[in-house]
Design a protein around this motif. Structure first.
Motif, PDB file in Angstrom:
ATOM      1  N   PHE A  25       6.765  10.094   8.786  1.00  0.00           N
ATOM      2  CA  PHE A  25       8.062   9.440   8.931  1.00  0.00           C
ATOM      3  C   PHE A  25       7.965   8.003   8.451  1.00  0.00           C
ATOM      4  N   TYR A  26       9.014   7.540   7.769  1.00  0.00           N
ATOM      5  CA  TYR A  26       9.059   6.172   7.258  1.00  0.00           C
ATOM      6  C   TYR A  26       9.815   5.296   8.257  1.00  0.00           C
ATOM      7  N   SER A  27       9.205   4.168   8.593  1.00  0.00           N
ATOM      8  CA  SER A  27       9.683   3.375   9.726  1.00  0.00           C
ATOM      9  C   SER A  27      10.948   2.587   9.417  1.00  0.00           C
ATOM     10  N   ASP A  28      11.097   2.145   8.184  1.00  0.00           N
ATOM     11  CA  ASP A  28      12.157   1.184   7.880  1.00  0.00           C
ATOM     12  C   ASP A  28      13.330   1.790   7.126  1.00  0.00           C
ATOM     13  N   ILE A  29      13.233   3.072   6.771  1.00  0.00           N
ATOM     14  CA  ILE A  29      14.333   3.755   6.090  1.00  0.00           C
ATOM     15  C   ILE A  29      14.470   5.153   6.686  1.00  0.00           C
ATOM     16  N   ASN A  30      15.611   5.787   6.461  1.00  0.00           N
ATOM     17  CA  ASN A  30      15.871   7.120   7.021  1.00  0.00           C
ATOM     18  C   ASN A  30      15.278   8.181   6.101  1.00  0.00           C
ATOM     19  N   MET A  31      13.946   8.309   6.147  1.00  0.00           N
ATOM     20  CA  MET A  31      13.268   9.266   5.265  1.00  0.00           C
ATOM     21  C   MET A  31      12.034   9.836   5.964  1.00  0.00           C
TER      22      MET A  31
ATOM     23  N   GLU B  46       3.486   6.638  16.821  1.00  0.00           N
ATOM     24  CA  GLU B  46       4.710   6.333  16.075  1.00  0.00           C
ATOM     25  C   GLU B  46       4.833   4.870  15.645  1.00  0.00           C
ATOM     26  N   ASN B  47       3.752   4.117  15.778  1.00  0.00           N
ATOM     27  CA  ASN B  47       3.736   2.735  15.300  1.00  0.00           C
ATOM     28  C   ASN B  47       3.422   2.745  13.798  1.00  0.00           C
TER      29      ASN B  47
ATOM     30  N   SER C 210       0.823  -1.211   0.000  1.00  0.00           N
ATOM     31  CA  SER C 210       0.000   0.000   0.000  1.00  0.00           C
ATOM     32  C   SER C 210       0.851   1.253   0.000  1.00  0.00           C
ATOM     33  N   SER C 211       2.035   1.171   0.604  1.00  0.00           N
ATOM     34  CA  SER C 211       2.929   2.329   0.774  1.00  0.00           C
ATOM     35  C   SER C 211       4.190   1.790   1.424  1.00  0.00           C
ATOM     36  N   LEU C 212       5.211   2.633   1.541  1.00  0.00           N
ATOM     37  CA  LEU C 212       6.307   2.298   2.444  1.00  0.00           C
ATOM     38  C   LEU C 212       5.775   2.474   3.870  1.00  0.00           C
ATOM     39  N   ARG C 213       6.308   1.692   4.810  1.00  0.00           N
ATOM     40  CA  ARG C 213       5.761   1.721   6.175  1.00  0.00           C
ATOM     41  C   ARG C 213       6.025   3.095   6.796  1.00  0.00           C
ATOM     42  N   HIS C 214       4.983   3.710   7.385  1.00  0.00           N
ATOM     43  CA  HIS C 214       5.061   5.115   7.790  1.00  0.00           C
ATOM     44  C   HIS C 214       4.066   5.411   8.899  1.00  0.00           C
ATOM     45  N   TYR C 215       4.228   6.598   9.494  1.00  0.00           N
ATOM     46  CA  TYR C 215       3.187   7.129  10.384  1.00  0.00           C
ATOM     47  C   TYR C 215       3.051   8.628  10.168  1.00  0.00           C
ATOM     48  N   HIS C 216       1.845   9.119  10.455  1.00  0.00           N
ATOM     49  CA  HIS C 216       1.501  10.535  10.228  1.00  0.00           C
ATOM     50  C   HIS C 216       1.535  11.312  11.544  1.00  0.00           C
ATOM     51  N   MET C 217       1.982  12.557  11.485  1.00  0.00           N
ATOM     52  CA  MET C 217       2.035  13.395  12.684  1.00  0.00           C
ATOM     53  C   MET C 217       0.761  14.211  12.897  1.00  0.00           C
ATOM     54  N   GLU C 218       0.055  14.555  11.829  1.00  0.00           N
ATOM     55  CA  GLU C 218      -1.091  15.467  11.971  1.00  0.00           C
ATOM     56  C   GLU C 218      -2.422  14.836  11.579  1.00  0.00           C
ATOM     57  N   GLN C 219      -2.396  13.733  10.871  1.00  0.00           N
ATOM     58  CA  GLN C 219      -3.617  13.215  10.247  1.00  0.00           C
ATOM     59  C   GLN C 219      -4.007  11.850  10.793  1.00  0.00           C
ATOM     60  N   ASP C 220      -5.249  11.744  11.283  1.00  0.00           N
ATOM     61  CA  ASP C 220      -5.816  10.437  11.627  1.00  0.00           C
ATOM     62  C   ASP C 220      -6.042   9.631  10.351  1.00  0.00           C
ATOM     63  N   GLU C 221      -5.967   8.309  10.476  1.00  0.00           N
ATOM     64  CA  GLU C 221      -6.172   7.418   9.331  1.00  0.00           C
ATOM     65  C   GLU C 221      -6.990   6.210   9.782  1.00  0.00           C
ATOM     66  N   PHE C 222      -7.911   5.784   8.919  1.00  0.00           N
ATOM     67  CA  PHE C 222      -8.789   4.641   9.228  1.00  0.00           C
ATOM     68  C   PHE C 222      -8.851   3.736   8.005  1.00  0.00           C
TER      69      PHE C 222
ATOM     70  N   ASP D 277       3.052  -3.753  11.242  1.00  0.00           N
ATOM     71  CA  ASP D 277       3.371  -2.622  12.124  1.00  0.00           C
ATOM     72  C   ASP D 277       4.535  -3.014  13.028  1.00  0.00           C
ATOM     73  N   ASP D 278       4.828  -2.204  14.043  1.00  0.00           N
ATOM     74  CA  ASP D 278       5.982  -2.486  14.904  1.00  0.00           C
ATOM     75  C   ASP D 278       5.859  -3.822  15.628  1.00  0.00           C
ATOM     76  N   ASN D 279       4.623  -4.331  15.731  1.00  0.00           N
ATOM     77  CA  ASN D 279       4.392  -5.580  16.455  1.00  0.00           C
ATOM     78  C   ASN D 279       4.385  -6.806  15.554  1.00  0.00           C
ATOM     79  N   GLY D 280       4.594  -6.610  14.265  1.00  0.00           N
ATOM     80  CA  GLY D 280       4.630  -7.755  13.362  1.00  0.00           C
ATOM     81  C   GLY D 280       3.550  -7.708  12.316  1.00  0.00           C
ATOM     82  N   GLU D 281       3.106  -8.886  11.890  1.00  0.00           N
ATOM     83  CA  GLU D 281       2.137  -8.992  10.796  1.00  0.00           C
ATOM     84  C   GLU D 281       0.782  -9.421  11.346  1.00  0.00           C
TER      85      GLU D 281
END
Lengths: 161, 161
Positions: free
Chosen positions: A127-133, A99-100, A55-67, A79-83
């Motif tokens: 922020f992208y969880s698995d790369i420095n981006m 930040e998960n 769906s995307s590179l793994r990431h989290y948003h600072m300002e926007q809720d997502e459902f 996510d950070d806890n696995g699959e």
């Protein structure tokens, strides 16, 4: 007319990720259902994943809720806890600032899809969880940098230098 | 945990409509999925309609965008243009300020359900299309009045005077 005609809703594919990172989005496309219906306060998109697609590179948003609600096939939430396997009707929520990081993978041999809703804000940082981006979004567009704001190298972008 | 466990999500039923108007909501219940997942910027609710049940009195919102996707059975959307049958996966959008009021009726003999997403705002005004009523929502709660702001009579509320 409130009813949304999916058959005339433009299919969006491709990616705004820089460099070779965009290649990782092969097999992902989406319908901008909320836009088609004239909504501006949040996006409501049907994301379609071919077998193997992300769906995307793994990431989290600072300002926007997502459902998210799965609408077809099986999607694997990472996510950070696995699959976590999700079937049709299963839902997940990603509050702004949590930040998960997350993304979805179609690990099956059949098409899969989910509805995703995200708040629209004037600015956003993700922020992208698995790369420095990270990406900063604003009225002028999207700026992809390292998490400290410095430029991504050609190696980080997967390009030949 | 981003995954939402519907089996532990509280089922909300009843209505905040005044007087006997609340009786019209019999057979409607909902799961507050977004709340369960910690979201605050928009609501994401699964609305379940028993045969014959209404989603709400027909209305439109002045400040809040609304999006619907049918997830079970058949829902009939009623708006200013008449009735529109919606099947699983069909979507509708109701931009803030669009005066085409809407609601959904389950006209079948089987349960039906839809996902509804609506922006959260500090204040909101909604107008009811088929009766002389509006509601103003704010930090202190909801005030139901006639559209000119005057009090609803006991007759309008279906109560014995």
């Amino acid at each position: 007319m409130p009813l949304i005609d999916k058959s005339t809703c433009p299919v969006k594919s491709g990616s705004i990720y820089p460099g070779k990172l965009a290649d990782e989005m092969t097999g992902r496309s989406s319908l901008r259902l909320g836009d088609a219906g004239g909504l501006t306060q949040f996006g409501a998109n049907l994301v379609m994943l071919e077998p193997g697609a992300l769906s995307s590179l793994r990431h989290y948003h600072m300002e926007q809720d997502e459902f998210v609600m799965v609408t077809q096939g099986t999607c694997t939430l990472v996510d950070d806890n696995g699959e976590h396997e999700m079937q049709v009707g299963d839902c997940a929520a990603f509050p702004a600032g949590d930040e998960n990081g997350h993304h979805f993978i179609n690990k099956t041999q059949a098409p899969a899809a989910f509805l995703v809703v995200g708040t629209r804000t004037e600015t956003e940082t993700a922020f992208y969880s698995d790369i420095n981006m990270m990406v900063k979004m604003g009225p002028d567009g999207a700026a992809f940098t390292r998490k400290d704001g410095s430029a991504l190298s050609t190696a980080e972008l997967g390009e030949d230098s």
